[in-house]
Design an enzyme around this catalytic site. Structure first.
Site, PDB file in Angstrom:
ATOM      1  N   HIS A   9     -10.287  -0.751   4.262  1.00 12.66           N
ATOM      2  CA  HIS A   9      -9.076  -0.545   3.463  1.00 12.66           C
ATOM      3  C   HIS A   9      -9.603  -0.314   2.039  1.00 12.66           C
ATOM      4  O   HIS A   9      -9.555  -1.196   1.188  1.00 12.66           O
ATOM      5  CB  HIS A   9      -8.196  -1.802   3.546  1.00 12.66           C
ATOM      6  CG  HIS A   9      -6.837  -1.684   2.944  1.00 12.66           C
ATOM      7  ND1 HIS A   9      -6.399  -0.577   2.244  1.00 12.66           N
ATOM      8  CD2 HIS A   9      -5.791  -2.559   2.944  1.00 12.66           C
ATOM      9  CE1 HIS A   9      -5.148  -0.785   1.834  1.00 12.66           C
ATOM     10  NE2 HIS A   9      -4.764  -1.984   2.249  1.00 12.66           N
ATOM     11  N   ARG A  57      -2.464   5.114   7.401  1.00  4.17           N
ATOM     12  CA  ARG A  57      -2.763   3.787   7.956  1.00  4.17           C
ATOM     13  C   ARG A  57      -2.573   3.850   9.464  1.00  4.17           C
ATOM     14  O   ARG A  57      -1.567   4.374   9.949  1.00  4.17           O
ATOM     15  CB  ARG A  57      -1.835   2.728   7.349  1.00  4.17           C
ATOM     16  CG  ARG A  57      -1.957   1.379   8.057  1.00  4.17           C
ATOM     17  CD  ARG A  57      -1.245   0.265   7.336  1.00  4.17           C
ATOM     18  NE  ARG A  57      -1.934  -0.098   6.109  1.00  4.17           N
ATOM     19  CZ  ARG A  57      -1.594  -1.156   5.358  1.00  4.17           C
ATOM     20  NH1 ARG A  57      -0.577  -1.916   5.701  1.00  4.17           N
ATOM     21  NH2 ARG A  57      -2.278  -1.424   4.261  1.00  4.17           N
ATOM     22  N   THR A  66       0.826  -1.206   0.000  1.00  2.00           N
ATOM     23  CA  THR A  66       0.000   0.000   0.000  1.00  2.00           C
ATOM     24  C   THR A  66       0.862   1.258   0.000  1.00  2.00           C
ATOM     25  O   THR A  66       0.656   2.170  -0.807  1.00  2.00           O
ATOM     26  CB  THR A  66      -0.933   0.000   1.229  1.00  2.00           C
ATOM     27  OG1 THR A  66      -1.573  -1.279   1.295  1.00  2.00           O
ATOM     28  CG2 THR A  66      -1.971   1.088   1.135  1.00  2.00           C
TER      29      THR A  66
HETATM   30  N1   CP Z   1      -2.545  -5.625   1.025  1.00  4.00           N
HETATM   31  C1   CP Z   1      -1.902  -4.754   1.832  1.00  4.00           C
HETATM   32  O1   CP Z   1      -2.492  -3.809   2.377  1.00  4.00           O
HETATM   33  O2   CP Z   1      -0.554  -4.994   1.957  1.00  4.00           O
HETATM   34  P1   CP Z   1       0.502  -4.111   2.803  1.00  4.00           P
HETATM   35  O3   CP Z   1       0.134  -4.299   4.262  1.00  4.00           O
HETATM   36  O4   CP Z   1       1.847  -4.671   2.447  1.00  4.00           O
HETATM   37  O5   CP Z   1       0.317  -2.689   2.392  1.00  4.00           O
END
Ligand code: CP
Length: 305
Positions: free
Chosen positions: A132, A104, A55
């Site tokens: 998300h 995040r 992300t």
């Molecule tokens: N799918 C996803 O959010 O992966 P990351 O946590 O690596 O961003």
């Protein structure tokens, strides 16, 4: 600009606008020279209080491909580690004059909270187990590209649904787009209240994936299991894991997705993860296009989000 906080309250028209724009962006990212000037003069900051590979880096690339300046703040190397609050971190970033904050955080509602303190566009890159949205959108794009449509498709979501923001964004988005959603996994990992969302729940994973057009496998979030995983990891893999044998129950042209990171050998077997039905790398590729779409629709002058 318009914030992107989740898919629960996003309209079908807005979802379709993102997917159509992402299709256009995908053409750009296939070219040798990817740089556009759509967001020239705009500044984007990624503020990540939880770890990320996909992300964070795809938002960074997306912003750069569109000509924006992009910076990153990771909580672990920032003044958050000295005790600075979320609110003060946001006010500090805002004071630098950024146009968008991609955030995040482990707390549900963190992105919504941020909109109270900043004028910048806020894009939720994951808030606890809540939403998300860009992952939900890239999953919708992957399904639409593979099957030509989302409406009427049977989508099975299997794994740790309890702790998953990806599950919630997928469920909201898929139901809005007219898909049929079946959840599969042990009782300990599927809250029964989710029935109220309009999904079917199965505790035999075989029933969830039978005749499915899409099997979306979610990571068992071992770090968030309060009393250890029940069933144990070994039992989970045997009873609920998606492997070649089980996948035969799904449709012949089934699409297998996983948002990553994977626990290979736990929720998904290596033969499936790297097999011919797997769209896992395509999802990552679509992630860049979807994030370009979201950034351009919310930030570009004269573009309606
Ligand atoms: N799918 C996803 O959010 O992966 P990351 O946590 O690596 O961003």
């Amino acid at each position: 600009g318009q914030h992107i906080l989740g898919l629960e309250h996003m309209s079908v028209a807005d979802i379709e606008r993102v997917l159509n724009t992402a299709d256009e962006m995908k053409k750009v990212t296939k070219q040798d020279i990817k740089k556009l000037s759509t967001l020239r003069g705009k500044a984007i900051v990624n503020v990540f209080f939880e770890n990320s590979t996909r992300t964070r880096s795809s938002f960074e690339l997306a912003g750069k491909y569109l000509g924006a300046d992009v910076i990153n703040i990771a909580a672990s190397t920032s003044s958050v580690a000295k005790g600075e609050s979320l609110r003060d971190t946001l006010l500090t970033v805002q004071a630098m004059g950024v146009d968008a904050i991609v955030m995040r955080h482990s707390a549900e509602g963190a992105a919504q909270y941020a909109t109270r303190y900043v004028k910048a566009v806020v894009i939720n890159a994951g808030d606890g187990a809540h939403e998300h949205p860009t992952q939900g959108l890239l999953d919708l794009l992957t399904i639409r590209q593979h099957h030509g449509a989302i409406a009427g498709k049977k989508v099975a979501i299997v794994g740790d649904i309890l702790h998953s923001r990806v599950a919630r964004s997928n469920i909201w988005g898929l139901l809005k787009m007219g898909a049929e959603v079946h959840l599969g996994g042990p009782k300990t990992l599927i809250p029964k209240e989710m029935l109220d969302m309009g999904v079917a729940i199965h505790h035999r994973v075989e029933d969830a994936i039978a005749d499915a057009d899409v099997v979306n496998v979610l990571r068992i979030q071992l770090e968030r299991q309060k009393k250890g995983l029940f069933p144990t990891p070994r039992e989970y893999a045997r009873i609920f894991g998606i492997n070649d044998e089980r996948l035969k129950l799904a449709k012949e042209n089934v699409l297998v997705m996983h948002p990553g990171p994977m626990n290979r050998g736990l929720e998904i077997s290596p033969d499936v993860a790297y097999g011919r039905f797997s769209a896992i790398e395509e999802q990552v590729n679509n992630g860049v296009a979807v994030r370009m779409a979201v950034l351009s629709l919310t930030l570009a002058d004269g573009v309606q989000a």
